[in-house]
Scaffold this active site. Structure first.
Site, PDB file in Angstrom:
ATOM      1  N   ASN A   9       1.256  -1.500  -0.231  1.00  0.00           N
ATOM      2  CA  ASN A   9      -0.097  -0.143   0.378  1.00  0.00           C
ATOM      3  C   ASN A   9       0.939   1.412   0.360  1.00  0.00           C
ATOM      4  O   ASN A   9       1.520   1.451   1.401  1.00  0.00           O
ATOM      5  CB  ASN A   9      -0.490   0.386   1.440  1.00  0.00           C
ATOM      6  CG  ASN A   9      -1.872   0.999   1.316  1.00  0.00           C
ATOM      7  OD1 ASN A   9      -1.992   2.445   0.443  1.00  0.00           O
ATOM      8  ND2 ASN A   9      -3.124   1.296   2.681  1.00  0.00           N
ATOM      9  N   LYS A  16       3.099   1.014   2.797  1.00  0.00           N
ATOM     10  CA  LYS A  16       3.359   0.127   3.950  1.00  0.00           C
ATOM     11  C   LYS A  16       2.760  -1.103   3.238  1.00  0.00           C
ATOM     12  O   LYS A  16       2.924  -1.808   2.250  1.00  0.00           O
ATOM     13  CB  LYS A  16       2.200   0.394   3.845  1.00  0.00           C
ATOM     14  CG  LYS A  16       1.701   0.954   5.208  1.00  0.00           C
ATOM     15  CD  LYS A  16       0.361   1.437   5.767  1.00  0.00           C
ATOM     16  CE  LYS A  16       0.383   3.165   6.401  1.00  0.00           C
ATOM     17  NZ  LYS A  16      -0.978   3.687   6.383  1.00  0.00           N
ATOM     18  N   ARG A  93      -2.743  -2.078  -3.382  1.00  0.00           N
ATOM     19  CA  ARG A  93      -4.223  -1.307  -2.789  1.00  0.00           C
ATOM     20  C   ARG A  93      -3.665  -0.121  -4.006  1.00  0.00           C
ATOM     21  O   ARG A  93      -3.019   0.706  -4.179  1.00  0.00           O
ATOM     22  CB  ARG A  93      -4.090  -0.589  -1.417  1.00  0.00           C
ATOM     23  CG  ARG A  93      -5.257  -0.244  -1.086  1.00  0.00           C
ATOM     24  CD  ARG A  93      -5.155   1.192   0.699  1.00  0.00           C
ATOM     25  NE  ARG A  93      -6.378   1.523  -0.106  1.00  0.00           N
ATOM     26  CZ  ARG A  93      -6.960   1.569   1.321  1.00  0.00           C
ATOM     27  NH1 ARG A  93      -6.245   1.474   2.962  1.00  0.00           N
ATOM     28  NH2 ARG A  93      -8.301   2.621   1.441  1.00  0.00           N
ATOM     29  N   HIS A 181     -12.881   2.994  -0.233  1.00  0.00           N
ATOM     30  CA  HIS A 181     -12.691   2.413   1.273  1.00  0.00           C
ATOM     31  C   HIS A 181     -13.718   1.084   0.601  1.00  0.00           C
ATOM     32  O   HIS A 181     -13.831   0.589   1.713  1.00  0.00           O
ATOM     33  CB  HIS A 181     -13.452   3.145   2.433  1.00  0.00           C
ATOM     34  CG  HIS A 181     -13.041   4.030   2.683  1.00  0.00           C
ATOM     35  ND1 HIS A 181     -13.340   5.233   3.566  1.00  0.00           N
ATOM     36  CD2 HIS A 181     -11.528   4.100   3.504  1.00  0.00           C
ATOM     37  CE1 HIS A 181     -12.645   5.441   4.317  1.00  0.00           C
ATOM     38  NE2 HIS A 181     -11.209   5.405   3.723  1.00  0.00           N
ATOM     39  N   GLY A 212      -9.231   8.694   7.607  1.00  0.00           N
ATOM     40  CA  GLY A 212     -10.237   8.446   6.350  1.00  0.00           C
ATOM     41  C   GLY A 212     -10.960   7.838   6.990  1.00  0.00           C
ATOM     42  O   GLY A 212     -11.529   7.460   7.740  1.00  0.00           O
ATOM     43  N   ARG A 241      -9.933  15.922   6.906  1.00  0.00           N
ATOM     44  CA  ARG A 241     -10.515  16.175   4.913  1.00  0.00           C
ATOM     45  C   ARG A 241     -11.612  16.999   5.350  1.00  0.00           C
ATOM     46  O   ARG A 241     -12.145  16.156   6.686  1.00  0.00           O
ATOM     47  CB  ARG A 241     -10.397  14.671   3.946  1.00  0.00           C
ATOM     48  CG  ARG A 241      -9.699  15.279   3.229  1.00  0.00           C
ATOM     49  CD  ARG A 241      -9.838  13.289   2.608  1.00  0.00           C
ATOM     50  NE  ARG A 241      -8.838  12.695   3.604  1.00  0.00           N
ATOM     51  CZ  ARG A 241      -8.857  11.472   3.000  1.00  0.00           C
ATOM     52  NH1 ARG A 241      -9.754  11.301   2.118  1.00  0.00           N
ATOM     53  NH2 ARG A 241      -7.866  10.702   3.630  1.00  0.00           N
ATOM     54  N   ARG A 285      -8.653  10.992  19.650  1.00  0.00           N
ATOM     55  CA  ARG A 285      -8.726  10.822  21.116  1.00  0.00           C
ATOM     56  C   ARG A 285      -7.513  11.900  21.283  1.00  0.00           C
ATOM     57  O   ARG A 285      -8.019  12.009  23.091  1.00  0.00           O
ATOM     58  CB  ARG A 285      -6.919  10.029  20.959  1.00  0.00           C
ATOM     59  CG  ARG A 285      -7.253   8.468  20.864  1.00  0.00           C
ATOM     60  CD  ARG A 285      -5.613   7.287  20.660  1.00  0.00           C
ATOM     61  NE  ARG A 285      -5.355   7.815  19.387  1.00  0.00           N
ATOM     62  CZ  ARG A 285      -4.577   6.750  18.599  1.00  0.00           C
ATOM     63  NH1 ARG A 285      -4.234   6.135  19.709  1.00  0.00           N
ATOM     64  NH2 ARG A 285      -4.191   7.864  17.917  1.00  0.00           N
ATOM     65  N   GLU A 379      -8.009  -4.712   5.714  1.00  0.00           N
ATOM     66  CA  GLU A 379      -7.910  -4.348   4.130  1.00  0.00           C
ATOM     67  C   GLU A 379      -6.835  -5.014   3.661  1.00  0.00           C
ATOM     68  O   GLU A 379      -6.789  -5.929   2.019  1.00  0.00           O
ATOM     69  CB  GLU A 379      -7.830  -2.819   4.025  1.00  0.00           C
ATOM     70  CG  GLU A 379      -8.882  -2.176   3.987  1.00  0.00           C
ATOM     71  CD  GLU A 379      -8.618  -0.803   4.153  1.00  0.00           C
ATOM     72  OE1 GLU A 379      -8.711  -0.263   5.053  1.00  0.00           O
ATOM     73  OE2 GLU A 379      -9.098   0.503   3.560  1.00  0.00           O
TER      74      GLU A 379
HETATM   75  P1  ADP Z   1      -5.783   5.336   8.319  1.00  0.00           P
HETATM   76  O1  ADP Z   1      -7.725   5.797   7.883  1.00  0.00           O
HETATM   77  O2  ADP Z   1      -4.863   6.181   8.601  1.00  0.00           O
HETATM   78  O3  ADP Z   1      -6.197   3.789   8.164  1.00  0.00           O
HETATM   79  P2  ADP Z   1      -7.064   4.084  11.289  1.00  0.00           P
HETATM   80  O4  ADP Z   1      -8.034   3.510  11.064  1.00  0.00           O
HETATM   81  O5  ADP Z   1      -5.947   4.648  11.683  1.00  0.00           O
HETATM   82  O6  ADP Z   1      -6.809   5.555   9.896  1.00  0.00           O
HETATM   83  O7  ADP Z   1      -7.284   5.712  12.619  1.00  0.00           O
HETATM   84  C1  ADP Z   1      -6.434   6.377  12.973  1.00  0.00           C
HETATM   85  C2  ADP Z   1      -7.808   7.439  13.912  1.00  0.00           C
HETATM   86  O8  ADP Z   1      -8.475   6.401  14.778  1.00  0.00           O
HETATM   87  C3  ADP Z   1      -6.868   8.948  14.673  1.00  0.00           C
HETATM   88  O9  ADP Z   1      -8.231  10.197  14.190  1.00  0.00           O
HETATM   89  C4  ADP Z   1      -7.092   8.138  15.720  1.00  0.00           C
HETATM   90  O10 ADP Z   1      -6.991   9.083  17.252  1.00  0.00           O
HETATM   91  C5  ADP Z   1      -8.276   7.150  16.401  1.00  0.00           C
HETATM   92  N1  ADP Z   1      -7.796   5.888  17.025  1.00  0.00           N
HETATM   93  C6  ADP Z   1      -7.465   5.746  17.677  1.00  0.00           C
HETATM   94  N2  ADP Z   1      -7.441   4.563  18.577  1.00  0.00           N
HETATM   95  C7  ADP Z   1      -8.726   5.126  19.190  1.00  0.00           C
HETATM   96  C8  ADP Z   1      -9.293   5.574  20.579  1.00  0.00           C
HETATM   97  N3  ADP Z   1      -8.889   4.468  21.427  1.00  0.00           N
HETATM   98  N4  ADP Z   1     -10.023   6.475  20.373  1.00  0.00           N
HETATM   99  C9  ADP Z   1     -10.703   7.114  19.774  1.00  0.00           C
HETATM  100  N5  ADP Z   1      -9.583   6.944  18.605  1.00  0.00           N
HETATM  101  C10 ADP Z   1      -8.720   6.297  18.036  1.00  0.00           C
END
Ligand code: ADP
Length: 406
Positions: A9, A16, A93, A181, A212, A241, A285, A379
């Protein structure tokens, strides 16, 4: 010797990867990792399936490894990893498959040429997704490569769901809603029967809430509508975004603020969403932990817009049997899930607070008309399965479902 599938990816600044080994009728993660900061301060890390670090390297500040150099490093790392495995193929991907690709495709130089035509549709992602394919075609022409598209799963959307109300000539030329997605939604659709057979045979909205974010309406496991459109900036507010906005805003920014296309691109992709509204962070978070009212506003807006889109997708489905939370926020934030479920109470969702706190998988009470679930997405595994299937070792849906249950 067991066979292996490499999943790649590639983005603008990172590559990745995940390596899957054939185990019985399915594929099992062997190791995964990434090279980040490819053109600024490259850092490589790889972990085994238990999460232990099995490879790490930094090149230092100001080093530009390029995708070429990053891929070379990955190849030499994998040569060691592949000692007991035979590389059967590489799955990539790829964000855009245009109107042509409703399925993954094996890539040769002709197909690569066709995929390059979609670069204008996804200029921030498509060129980077294609670079490793080109490099591997040059350097390892004997290894089969498969492109798996984020758009493909949504090609099942009815024609009406794909239209913008623009002149028909533009629709014919490809200016339409594609949705993204798709690999995540396809994975969830493949495992849903193991969680909720009724939902799998009925009407489900999947909420992919990561950096995203989008939502997809599944009718008997097929995508019929989603919140993303022509590009992955549409729909929900995301980390950086903006999601759906009135096109009049863009015209105003151009005519009154004299913003250029590239300045607007930066605004809507990188400076908006949770980051733009809060002025604090794109990370959910951080916002949930903050007592700053701007952080609260960003989270309120995020939940409000999810609630509205849920109503819209339920309307597209003509009713609702289940909702599924997935991706970083969906899988990990009980607080966001709780708020979304409360906003969806009118649709028949009744939250089971204790189940939500312990991540479900079912987080709704038995009383509610609509069930709610937390299901981790995968994915990479979806890409690996597609790649293996295309290379001849068909993994039937039956097997996929049985494995998902276990
Ligand atoms: P990507 O789209 O880059 O693959 P992810 O699916 O890893 O992203 O999601 C990242 C998001 O998930 C970030 O906004 C992160 O703050 C949120 N996140 C991860 N763990 C937690 C948690 N325990 N509580 C709230 N949000 C979380």
């Amino acid at each position: 010797m067991a066979q292996a599938i490499l999943v790649v990816n590639a983005g603008s600044s990172s590559i990745k990867f995940s390596l899957f080994a054939e185990r019985g009728s399915d594929l099992e993660l062997d190791c995964r990792g990434q090279i980040e900061g490819i053109s600024t301060s490259p850092h490589f890390i790889a972990r085994d399936r238990a999460g232990a670090i099995i490879g790490e390297r930094s090149w230092g500040e100001g080093v530009n490894l390029g995708h070429d150099g990053a891929l070379e490093h990955l190849r030499s790392f994998l040569r060691g990893e592949l000692k007991d495995l035979q590389l059967a193929g590489v799955g990539h991907r790829v964000v855009h498959g245009g109107l042509e690709y409703a399925e993954p495709v094996r890539v040769d130089s002709e197909v690569l040429g066709a995929l390059k035509k979609f670069i204008p549709l996804a200029p921030l992602h498509q060129p980077h997704n294609l670079t490793p394919i080109r490099l591997l075609l040059e350097r390892m022409p004997q290894v089969p490569q498969v492109a798996c598209f984020d758009t493909a799963f949504h090609r099942s959307n009815p024609e009406i769901a794909q239209w913008f109300a623009l002149p028909a000539e533009m629709h014919e030329a490809g200016v339409r809603r594609y949705g993204f997605h798709g690999l995540s939604y396809e994975y969830i659709a493949s495992v849903l029967p193991g969680f909720d057979a009724g939902a799998a045979a009925g009407r489900t909205v999947v909420l992919h809430l990561g950096n995203g974010a989008s939502m997809c309406a599944l009718d008997r496991g097929r995508s019929v509508a989603s919140t993303m459109g022509f590009t992955a900036v549409d729909g929900l507010p995301m980390g950086t975004r903006c999601g759906a906005i009135d096109p009049g805003v863009i015209l105003y920014l151009m005519s009154e603020r004299k913003m250029t296309a590239s300045a607007i691109e930066k605004l809507v992709y990188k400076q908006s969403g949770l980051l733009g509204v809060s002025g604090i962070s794109s990370d959910m978070r951080t916002l949930l932990a903050s007592d700053d009212p701007r952080a609260a506003l960003a989270v309120d807006l995020y939940v409000y817009r999810i609630g509205r889109e849920l109503g819209s997708l339920a309307a597209a489905l003509g009713g609702l049997d289940a909702i599924v939370f997935t991706a970083g926020i969906g899988e990990n934030s009980a607080a966001i899930r709780e708020r979304v479920c409360l906003a969806a109470a009118w649709l028949g969702v009744e939250l089971d607070a204790a189940a939500n706190d312990s991540r479900g998988p079912r987080i709704s009470t038995a009383r509610g008309r609509v069930s709610a679930w937390v299901i981790p997405t995968n994915e990479e595994l979806m890409i690996a399965r597609h790649t293996r299937r295309l290379l001849g070792n068909a993994v039937t849906n039956q097997e996929v479902r049985l494995n998902a249950k276990g």
